[in-house]
Design a protein around this motif. Sequence first.
Motif, PDB file in Angstrom:
ATOM      1  N   HIS A 133      -6.533  13.467  -1.623  1.00  0.00           N
ATOM      2  CA  HIS A 133      -6.012  12.154  -1.225  1.00  0.00           C
ATOM      3  C   HIS A 133      -4.502  12.086  -1.439  1.00  0.00           C
ATOM      4  CE1 HIS A 133      -6.845   7.806  -0.478  1.00  0.00           C
ATOM      5  NE2 HIS A 133      -5.775   7.629  -1.230  1.00  0.00           N
ATOM      6  N   HIS A 180      -3.269  -0.452  -5.659  1.00  0.00           N
ATOM      7  CA  HIS A 180      -3.467   0.407  -4.491  1.00  0.00           C
ATOM      8  C   HIS A 180      -4.950   0.456  -4.077  1.00  0.00           C
ATOM      9  CE1 HIS A 180      -2.484   3.942  -1.928  1.00  0.00           C
ATOM     10  NE2 HIS A 180      -3.669   4.401  -2.307  1.00  0.00           N
ATOM     11  N   HIS A 227      -9.808  11.036   4.070  1.00  0.00           N
ATOM     12  CA  HIS A 227      -8.865  10.230   3.289  1.00  0.00           C
ATOM     13  C   HIS A 227      -9.528   8.944   2.824  1.00  0.00           C
ATOM     14  CE1 HIS A 227      -4.812   9.494   1.882  1.00  0.00           C
ATOM     15  NE2 HIS A 227      -4.974   8.225   2.195  1.00  0.00           N
ATOM     16  N   ARG A 228     -10.285   8.356   3.732  1.00  0.00           N
ATOM     17  CA  ARG A 228     -10.962   7.106   3.403  1.00  0.00           C
ATOM     18  C   ARG A 228     -12.058   7.352   2.356  1.00  0.00           C
ATOM     19  NH1 ARG A 228     -12.002   2.406   7.681  1.00  0.00           N
ATOM     20  NH2 ARG A 228      -9.884   1.994   6.978  1.00  0.00           N
ATOM     21  N   GLN A 282       0.835  -1.207   0.000  1.00  0.00           N
ATOM     22  CA  GLN A 282       0.000   0.000   0.000  1.00  0.00           C
ATOM     23  C   GLN A 282       0.870   1.259   0.000  1.00  0.00           C
ATOM     24  OE1 GLN A 282      -3.831  -0.089   1.120  1.00  0.00           O
ATOM     25  NE2 GLN A 282      -3.706   1.773  -0.071  1.00  0.00           N
ATOM     26  N   ARG A 283       1.958   1.250   0.799  1.00  0.00           N
ATOM     27  CA  ARG A 283       2.824   2.454   0.846  1.00  0.00           C
ATOM     28  C   ARG A 283       3.616   2.616  -0.448  1.00  0.00           C
ATOM     29  NH1 ARG A 283       0.141   3.603   5.602  1.00  0.00           N
ATOM     30  NH2 ARG A 283      -0.834   1.626   5.232  1.00  0.00           N
ATOM     31  N   ALA A 299       1.441   3.848  -3.123  1.00  0.00           N
ATOM     32  CA  ALA A 299       1.115   5.256  -2.840  1.00  0.00           C
ATOM     33  C   ALA A 299       2.253   6.155  -3.295  1.00  0.00           C
ATOM     34  CB  ALA A 299       0.851   5.450  -1.344  1.00  0.00           C
ATOM     35  N   LEU A 313     -12.417   7.779  -5.397  1.00  0.00           N
ATOM     36  CA  LEU A 313     -11.465   7.592  -6.498  1.00  0.00           C
ATOM     37  C   LEU A 313     -11.583   6.191  -7.079  1.00  0.00           C
ATOM     38  CD1 LEU A 313      -8.372   9.395  -4.977  1.00  0.00           C
ATOM     39  CD2 LEU A 313      -9.664  10.106  -6.982  1.00  0.00           C
ATOM     40  N   GLY A 323      -6.634  -0.901  -0.687  1.00  0.00           N
ATOM     41  CA  GLY A 323      -7.334   0.081   0.130  1.00  0.00           C
ATOM     42  C   GLY A 323      -8.755  -0.343   0.438  1.00  0.00           C
ATOM     43  N   LEU A 379       2.451   6.462  -6.935  1.00  0.00           N
ATOM     44  CA  LEU A 379       1.316   7.182  -7.506  1.00  0.00           C
ATOM     45  C   LEU A 379       1.491   8.694  -7.428  1.00  0.00           C
ATOM     46  CD1 LEU A 379      -1.732   5.018  -6.405  1.00  0.00           C
ATOM     47  CD2 LEU A 379      -1.102   5.623  -8.740  1.00  0.00           C
ATOM     48  N   THR A 439       0.319  10.223 -10.825  1.00  0.00           N
ATOM     49  CA  THR A 439      -0.957  10.937 -10.959  1.00  0.00           C
ATOM     50  C   THR A 439      -0.732  12.406 -11.284  1.00  0.00           C
ATOM     51  OG1 THR A 439      -1.057  11.204  -8.577  1.00  0.00           O
ATOM     52  CG2 THR A 439      -2.347   9.422  -9.499  1.00  0.00           C
TER      53      THR A 439
HETATM   54  C1  HEM Z   1      -2.099   9.956  -5.840  1.00  0.00           C
HETATM   55  C2  HEM Z   1      -1.344   9.392  -4.976  1.00  0.00           C
HETATM   56  C3  HEM Z   1      -1.881   8.590  -3.814  1.00  0.00           C
HETATM   57  C4  HEM Z   1      -1.304   8.570  -2.591  1.00  0.00           C
HETATM   58  C5  HEM Z   1      -0.040   9.321  -2.181  1.00  0.00           C
HETATM   59  C6  HEM Z   1      -2.100   7.679  -1.758  1.00  0.00           C
HETATM   60  C7  HEM Z   1      -1.806   7.373  -0.445  1.00  0.00           C
HETATM   61  C8  HEM Z   1      -2.517   6.534   0.350  1.00  0.00           C
HETATM   62  C9  HEM Z   1      -2.130   6.091   1.665  1.00  0.00           C
HETATM   63  C10 HEM Z   1      -0.850   6.477   2.400  1.00  0.00           C
HETATM   64  C11 HEM Z   1      -3.112   5.279   2.139  1.00  0.00           C
HETATM   65  C12 HEM Z   1      -3.139   4.570   3.482  1.00  0.00           C
HETATM   66  C13 HEM Z   1      -3.875   5.411   4.482  1.00  0.00           C
HETATM   67  C14 HEM Z   1      -3.944   4.797   5.841  1.00  0.00           C
HETATM   68  O1  HEM Z   1      -2.886   4.488   6.429  1.00  0.00           O
HETATM   69  O2  HEM Z   1      -5.066   4.636   6.353  1.00  0.00           O
HETATM   70  C15 HEM Z   1      -4.128   5.206   1.119  1.00  0.00           C
HETATM   71  C16 HEM Z   1      -5.321   4.511   1.239  1.00  0.00           C
HETATM   72  C17 HEM Z   1      -6.236   4.360   0.214  1.00  0.00           C
HETATM   73  N1  HEM Z   1      -6.125   4.826  -1.070  1.00  0.00           N
HETATM   74 FE1  HEM Z   1      -4.672   6.003  -1.767  1.00  0.00          FE
HETATM   75  N2  HEM Z   1      -3.161   7.204  -2.479  1.00  0.00           N
HETATM   76  C18 HEM Z   1      -3.063   7.722  -3.756  1.00  0.00           C
HETATM   77  C19 HEM Z   1      -3.953   7.487  -4.806  1.00  0.00           C
HETATM   78  C20 HEM Z   1      -5.089   6.700  -4.731  1.00  0.00           C
HETATM   79  C21 HEM Z   1      -5.966   6.409  -5.844  1.00  0.00           C
HETATM   80  C22 HEM Z   1      -5.778   6.928  -7.263  1.00  0.00           C
HETATM   81  C23 HEM Z   1      -6.973   5.619  -5.343  1.00  0.00           C
HETATM   82  C24 HEM Z   1      -8.163   5.008  -6.029  1.00  0.00           C
HETATM   83  C25 HEM Z   1      -8.241   4.717  -7.285  1.00  0.00           C
HETATM   84  C26 HEM Z   1      -6.722   5.410  -3.938  1.00  0.00           C
HETATM   85  C27 HEM Z   1      -7.513   4.658  -3.095  1.00  0.00           C
HETATM   86  C28 HEM Z   1      -7.247   4.421  -1.769  1.00  0.00           C
HETATM   87  C29 HEM Z   1      -8.116   3.677  -0.887  1.00  0.00           C
HETATM   88  C30 HEM Z   1      -9.468   3.050  -1.234  1.00  0.00           C
HETATM   89  C31 HEM Z   1      -7.479   3.658   0.369  1.00  0.00           C
HETATM   90  C32 HEM Z   1      -7.989   2.999   1.647  1.00  0.00           C
HETATM   91  C33 HEM Z   1      -8.544   4.033   2.572  1.00  0.00           C
HETATM   92  C34 HEM Z   1      -8.495   3.640   4.020  1.00  0.00           C
HETATM   93  O3  HEM Z   1      -7.906   2.611   4.377  1.00  0.00           O
HETATM   94  O4  HEM Z   1      -9.034   4.392   4.827  1.00  0.00           O
HETATM   95  N3  HEM Z   1      -5.558   6.073  -3.596  1.00  0.00           N
HETATM   96  N4  HEM Z   1      -3.741   5.981   0.040  1.00  0.00           N
END
Ligand code: HEM
Lengths: 126, 133
Positions: B81, A78, B27-28, A26-27, A30, B34, A82, A33, A37
């Motif tokens: 995000h 990712h 964030h969630r 996941q990290r 991220a 997304l 998530g 991305l 992105t």
């Molecule tokens: C653009 C750069 C992005 C970064 C830097 C990023 C970063 C992160 C990080 C660090 C987490 C973990 C958060 C936690 O510890 O709870 C996360 C969760 C998540 N991300 Fe991203 N993300 C990115 C793009 C995206 C995209 C494009 C999508 C969807 C298509 C997405 C969907 C999700 C989902 C569904 C979660 C789970 C949320 C949760 O656990 O609460 N992310 N993201």
Amino acid sequence: MSLRSPLGRVRGLGSAKEGVGHWWAQRLTALSLVPLTLWFCASVAGLAGADYASFRAWVGAPVNAGLLILLIVAVFYHAMLGVQVVAEDYIHGEGRKLAVLLITKALAIVLGLAALLSVLTILFRG
Amino acid sequence: MTTQNRPLSPHLQVYRLPLLALLSIGHRLTGLALTFGTFLLVWWLVAAATGPEAYATAQAAISSVIGRLLLFGWTLALFYHLCNGIRHLFWDIGYGYELKAAYASGWAVLAAAVALTLLAWVWGYAALAGGAT
Ligand code: HEM
């Protein structure tokens, strides 16, 4: 005696299962991305209103196609990881949770593959 | 003394969620939004690979008013995000846990997300006006 080493037998049996690998993936997705992105948004903004031919020309340029493929793999991996975390937090029945996780994985694979094949089609057919 | 009808804490009707809690659930929620947005991305790419009519249909849907509103929402969700994700990654390597730092980075994330969204849309409309290539 067993074919399996003691380490192999216990690996993954802790309460986190393979959670550390999930966390890292996941990290890392991220992190990758962030540049992908930003590049994608800048490119799509520049393509606003692009007609069919110019959009295909953009996707079919090898550097763009390559970056799109990296983006697609990272986004679906990712997002799948998530959504899995969210489902595990809120869905408590084992059966329903399993169903949602399987549907999420299947959708991520099918959608990701459709996107990848589209990019490859445009890249190789011109 | 009745203990039945006392408000539970936090009682959501009288309790203002603190900024940090809103940013966290944000964030969630943006992550999930997304994820639904990827359907549009896939549609767009598949349409372009399929042929001119399919591409025209997708393009018309995207440039309709509803399409633009959705796209604007997704742009904002993505930049929020992304910026908040970087904040998360700093936490993961151990930085920014002081309450003051967490508030400062939270406000910075909100400002950066709005600024990047506006920048992207100004850029997009400039490209649209500057002769549709
Ligand atoms: C653009 C750069 C992005 C970064 C830097 C990023 C970063 C992160 C990080 C660090 C987490 C973990 C958060 C936690 O510890 O709870 C996360 C969760 C998540 N991300 Fe991203 N993300 C990115 C793009 C995206 C995209 C494009 C999508 C969807 C298509 C997405 C969907 C999700 C989902 C569904 C979660 C789970 C949320 C949760 O656990 O609460 N992310 N993201």
